[in-house]
Design a protein around this motif. Structure first.
Motif, short mmCIF file in Angstrom:
data_model
loop_
_atom_site.label_atom_id
_atom_site.label_comp_id
_atom_site.label_asym_id
_atom_site.label_seq_id
_atom_site.Cartn_x
_atom_site.Cartn_y
_atom_site.Cartn_z
N ARG A 136 17.64 46.69 -0.55
CA ARG A 136 18.86 46.34 0.19
C ARG A 136 20.03 46.14 -0.77
O ARG A 136 21.13 46.64 -0.54
CB ARG A 136 18.65 45.09 1.04
CG ARG A 136 19.92 44.65 1.78
CD ARG A 136 19.65 43.56 2.79
NE ARG A 136 18.89 44.06 3.91
CZ ARG A 136 19.38 44.82 4.89
NH1 ARG A 136 20.64 45.18 4.89
NH2 ARG A 136 18.60 45.22 5.88
N ALA A 137 19.80 45.43 -1.87
CA ALA A 137 20.87 45.19 -2.85
C ALA A 137 21.37 46.52 -3.41
O ALA A 137 22.59 46.71 -3.58
CB ALA A 137 20.37 44.28 -3.96
N ALA A 138 20.47 47.44 -3.72
CA ALA A 138 20.87 48.75 -4.25
C ALA A 138 21.65 49.53 -3.19
O ALA A 138 22.66 50.18 -3.50
CB ALA A 138 19.65 49.53 -4.71
N LEU A 139 21.20 49.48 -1.94
CA LEU A 139 21.87 50.21 -0.87
C LEU A 139 23.25 49.65 -0.58
O LEU A 139 24.19 50.39 -0.28
CB LEU A 139 21.00 50.20 0.39
CG LEU A 139 19.69 51.00 0.28
CD1 LEU A 139 18.78 50.69 1.45
CD2 LEU A 139 19.98 52.48 0.17
N GLU A 140 23.41 48.34 -0.67
CA GLU A 140 24.71 47.72 -0.44
C GLU A 140 25.76 48.25 -1.42
O GLU A 140 26.94 48.35 -1.07
CB GLU A 140 24.61 46.20 -0.54
CG GLU A 140 23.91 45.60 0.66
CD GLU A 140 23.61 44.10 0.53
OE1 GLU A 140 23.73 43.55 -0.60
OE2 GLU A 140 23.25 43.49 1.55
N LYS A 141 25.34 48.61 -2.63
CA LYS A 141 26.28 49.14 -3.63
C LYS A 141 26.82 50.50 -3.24
O LYS A 141 27.84 50.94 -3.77
CB LYS A 141 25.59 49.23 -4.99
CG LYS A 141 25.26 47.89 -5.58
CD LYS A 141 24.52 48.05 -6.89
CE LYS A 141 24.11 46.69 -7.43
NZ LYS A 141 23.29 46.83 -8.65
N LEU A 142 26.16 51.18 -2.32
CA LEU A 142 26.56 52.53 -1.91
C LEU A 142 27.28 52.56 -0.56
O LEU A 142 27.59 53.64 -0.05
CB LEU A 142 25.35 53.45 -1.81
CG LEU A 142 24.57 53.71 -3.09
CD1 LEU A 142 23.44 54.68 -2.82
CD2 LEU A 142 25.47 54.22 -4.19
N GLN A 143 27.55 51.38 0.01
CA GLN A 143 28.18 51.37 1.33
C GLN A 143 29.59 51.93 1.28
O GLN A 143 30.35 51.63 0.37
CB GLN A 143 28.18 49.97 1.92
CG GLN A 143 26.79 49.58 2.42
CD GLN A 143 26.80 48.28 3.17
OE1 GLN A 143 27.10 47.25 2.61
NE2 GLN A 143 26.42 48.35 4.43
N ALA A 144 29.88 52.75 2.28
CA ALA A 144 31.20 53.40 2.37
C ALA A 144 32.26 52.40 2.77
O ALA A 144 32.01 51.45 3.45
CB ALA A 144 31.12 54.53 3.39
#
Length: 144
Positions: A136-144
């Protein structure tokens, strides 16, 4: 009706260069359409493994593809490198929707764009589970 704004490199926070392979070309001399989906899978899983700690061999939680789509704008051919851009368009409790763009080297406008939805499941039961904290932390860094 107005055309959608084309995807550009600036729209994507994460990139991975993927070389085309001889076997990617079809009889028509360009990368076959189904191979674009493997490029999507590659940029996503490379990021999840490197940035999110996804353990594809022994992890209790894995991501399974629930949906994918691709819009083709220009062809790739071997030998050529594909520069794959990645961002997260929606981050839910158990799933994520990625947007991906494939660029020719040195070009700013995408040659192909697509989307991909992962649902995270417990490997043993294949039942949907919340996205683990590291992912989740890694994915949050890619949020548009």
């Amino acid at each position: 009706m107005t055309e959608p704004v084309p995807a550009t490199r600036a729209d994507y926070p994460q990139f991975l260069t993927i070389p085309t392979r001889w076997m990617d070309n079809d009889i028509y001399g360009h990368v076959n359409n189904v191979v674009y989906y493997s490029y999507f899978d590659t940029v996503i899983n490379d990021y999840l493994i490197r940035a999110g700690g996804l353990d594809i061999h022994d992890g209790q939680v894995i991501g399974v593809c629930a949906e994918s789509a691709c819009q083709y704008k220009a062809a790739f051919a071997f030998p050529e490198a594909v520069e794959a851009g990645l961002k997260v368009a929606h981050l839910g409790k158990r799933s994520v929707r990625y947007e991906i763009a494939l660029f020719k080297q040195g070009r700013d406008e995408a040659a192909a764009t697509g989307s991909f939805v992962h649902v995270f499941v417990e490997r043993a039961t294949m039942k949907a589970v919340p996205i683990p904290d590291g992912l989740r932390a890694a994915l949050e860094k890619l949020q548009a």
